[in-house]
Design a protein around this motif. Structure first.
Motif, PDB file in Angstrom:
ATOM      1  N   TYR A  98     -10.916 -72.365  15.769  1.00  0.00           N
ATOM      2  CA  TYR A  98      -9.793 -71.648  15.175  1.00  0.00           C
ATOM      3  C   TYR A  98      -8.631 -71.638  16.149  1.00  0.00           C
ATOM      4  O   TYR A  98      -8.766 -72.028  17.305  1.00  0.00           O
ATOM      5  N   THR A  99      -7.485 -71.157  15.686  1.00  0.00           N
ATOM      6  CA  THR A  99      -6.309 -71.075  16.541  1.00  0.00           C
ATOM      7  C   THR A  99      -6.333 -69.771  17.336  1.00  0.00           C
ATOM      8  O   THR A  99      -7.053 -68.824  16.989  1.00  0.00           O
ATOM      9  N   ILE A 100      -5.519 -69.744  18.369  1.00  0.00           N
ATOM     10  CA  ILE A 100      -5.390 -68.520  19.162  1.00  0.00           C
ATOM     11  C   ILE A 100      -4.871 -67.379  18.286  1.00  0.00           C
ATOM     12  O   ILE A 100      -5.286 -66.234  18.426  1.00  0.00           O
ATOM     13  N   GLY A 101      -3.974 -67.705  17.348  1.00  0.00           N
ATOM     14  CA  GLY A 101      -3.445 -66.689  16.433  1.00  0.00           C
ATOM     15  C   GLY A 101      -4.536 -66.007  15.641  1.00  0.00           C
ATOM     16  O   GLY A 101      -4.520 -64.783  15.457  1.00  0.00           O
ATOM     17  N   THR A 102      -5.493 -66.792  15.169  1.00  0.00           N
ATOM     18  CA  THR A 102      -6.624 -66.213  14.432  1.00  0.00           C
ATOM     19  C   THR A 102      -7.422 -65.292  15.335  1.00  0.00           C
ATOM     20  O   THR A 102      -7.837 -64.204  14.919  1.00  0.00           O
ATOM     21  N   LEU A 103      -7.620 -65.703  16.576  1.00  0.00           N
ATOM     22  CA  LEU A 103      -8.353 -64.866  17.534  1.00  0.00           C
ATOM     23  C   LEU A 103      -7.667 -63.512  17.688  1.00  0.00           C
ATOM     24  O   LEU A 103      -8.315 -62.466  17.647  1.00  0.00           O
ATOM     25  N   TYR A 104      -6.341 -63.542  17.826  1.00  0.00           N
ATOM     26  CA  TYR A 104      -5.602 -62.290  18.023  1.00  0.00           C
ATOM     27  C   TYR A 104      -5.453 -61.466  16.745  1.00  0.00           C
ATOM     28  O   TYR A 104      -5.055 -60.313  16.799  1.00  0.00           O
ATOM     29  N   GLN A 105      -5.793 -62.033  15.594  1.00  0.00           N
ATOM     30  CA  GLN A 105      -5.841 -61.239  14.369  1.00  0.00           C
ATOM     31  C   GLN A 105      -7.100 -60.370  14.330  1.00  0.00           C
ATOM     32  O   GLN A 105      -7.155 -59.381  13.611  1.00  0.00           O
ATOM     33  N   HIS A 106      -8.097 -60.745  15.110  1.00  0.00           N
ATOM     34  CA  HIS A 106      -9.380 -60.041  15.094  1.00  0.00           C
ATOM     35  C   HIS A 106      -9.629 -59.212  16.357  1.00  0.00           C
ATOM     36  O   HIS A 106     -10.562 -58.408  16.384  1.00  0.00           O
ATOM     37  N   PHE A 107      -8.818 -59.427  17.382  1.00  0.00           N
ATOM     38  CA  PHE A 107      -8.933 -58.683  18.632  1.00  0.00           C
ATOM     39  C   PHE A 107      -7.536 -58.281  19.085  1.00  0.00           C
ATOM     40  O   PHE A 107      -6.577 -59.029  18.887  1.00  0.00           O
ATOM     41  N   GLU A 108      -7.432 -57.123  19.700  1.00  0.00           N
ATOM     42  CA  GLU A 108      -6.134 -56.653  20.172  1.00  0.00           C
ATOM     43  C   GLU A 108      -5.639 -57.476  21.358  1.00  0.00           C
ATOM     44  O   GLU A 108      -4.460 -57.449  21.683  1.00  0.00           O
ATOM     45  N   GLY A 109      -6.525 -58.173  21.997  1.00  0.00           N
ATOM     46  CA  GLY A 109      -6.195 -59.004  23.148  1.00  0.00           C
ATOM     47  C   GLY A 109      -7.491 -59.407  23.826  1.00  0.00           C
ATOM     48  O   GLY A 109      -8.591 -59.088  23.361  1.00  0.00           O
ATOM     49  N   MET A 110      -7.364 -60.110  24.930  1.00  0.00           N
ATOM     50  CA  MET A 110      -8.556 -60.554  25.640  1.00  0.00           C
ATOM     51  C   MET A 110      -9.355 -59.381  26.195  1.00  0.00           C
ATOM     52  O   MET A 110     -10.579 -59.440  26.250  1.00  0.00           O
TER      53      MET A 110
END
Length: 110
Positions: free
Chosen positions: A43-55
């Motif tokens: 997935y894209t980094i954008g998708t990751l940040y849709q599911h987590f507030e950040g790292m």
């Protein structure tokens, strides 16, 4: 890259956590990045940040899973007998877990 409809939000969250864990186990916490996690899960980094507030959020949830696994591992320890024997058994179980999960424990301690 996967499409949004390929996985549920819950599946994407679990995929991200599993991908992050694999990176940490293999390369250590210092190697963990949003780009690596997103790439590993397809997935894209954008998708990751849709599911987590950040790292930090992703690492916190991954660490919570590690602590839950530690609890489950130690829970099977001695529950009967003298307190000293129970503590010794717990110490052995804790040490076993730490030795088997060095990089995951390092992520918690970082």
């Amino acid at each position: 890259m996967a499409r949004r409809s390929d996985h549920t939000p819950e599946q994407i969250t679990e995929m991200a956590l599993e991908s992050a864990r694999k990176i940490v186990i293999k390369e250590g916490i210092a190697a963990l990045s949003a780009r690596k996690v997103a790439s590993a899960m397809g997935y894209t980094i954008g998708t990751l940040y849709q599911h987590f507030e950040g790292m930090d959020d992703l690492v916190e949830r991954m660490n919570a899973q590690t602590l839950a696994a530690l609890y489950a591992h130690c829970k099977k320890g001695a529950k009967q007998g003298e307190v000293a024997a129970q503590l010794k058994a717990l110490g052995i179980l804790f040490t076993e877990f730490m030795q088997a999960h060095v990089n995951e424990w390092d992520a918690i301690m970082s």
